[in-house]
Design a protein around this motif. Sequence first.
Motif, PDB file in Angstrom:
ATOM      1  N   ALA A 166       0.846  -1.199   0.000  1.00 39.64           N
ATOM      2  CA  ALA A 166       0.000   0.000   0.000  1.00 39.64           C
ATOM      3  C   ALA A 166       0.876   1.243   0.000  1.00 39.64           C
ATOM      4  N   GLY A 167       0.602   2.147  -0.919  1.00 43.11           N
ATOM      5  CA  GLY A 167       1.374   3.377  -1.024  1.00 43.11           C
ATOM      6  C   GLY A 167       2.660   3.247  -1.825  1.00 43.11           C
ATOM      7  N   LEU A 168       3.102   2.017  -2.055  1.00 42.71           N
ATOM      8  CA  LEU A 168       4.332   1.794  -2.816  1.00 42.71           C
ATOM      9  C   LEU A 168       4.054   1.359  -4.252  1.00 42.71           C
ATOM     10  N   LYS A 206       0.719  -0.108  -7.173  1.00 44.05           N
ATOM     11  CA  LYS A 206      -0.700  -0.276  -7.467  1.00 44.05           C
ATOM     12  C   LYS A 206      -0.849  -1.287  -8.596  1.00 44.05           C
TER      13      LYS A 206
END
Length: 86
Positions: free
Chosen positions: A27-29, A31
Amino acid sequence: MPKLIATHEVDDVAHWLASPKRDEVFAGLAKDLTTFVLPGDSNRVALSMDVADMDALDAMMKSDRGAEAMKYDGVRPETIVMYIEG
């Protein structure tokens, strides 16, 4: 944002596929995570993703959090091979 494909072996393919850790850790790194399984009687799997920050991904993979997630998922770290879109 480069696409990355990582191949590796796992202890239990069904557990790896069902694990919530992948989404938590990436998550956040990254997609658009997509999982792949080598057909047949194999424990070889792959994961593709679009990576926002390769340095941050590398740091996470080397962190305690990354190691714990791999252990939970049954990932055999010595088998990881990463390919970056060229």
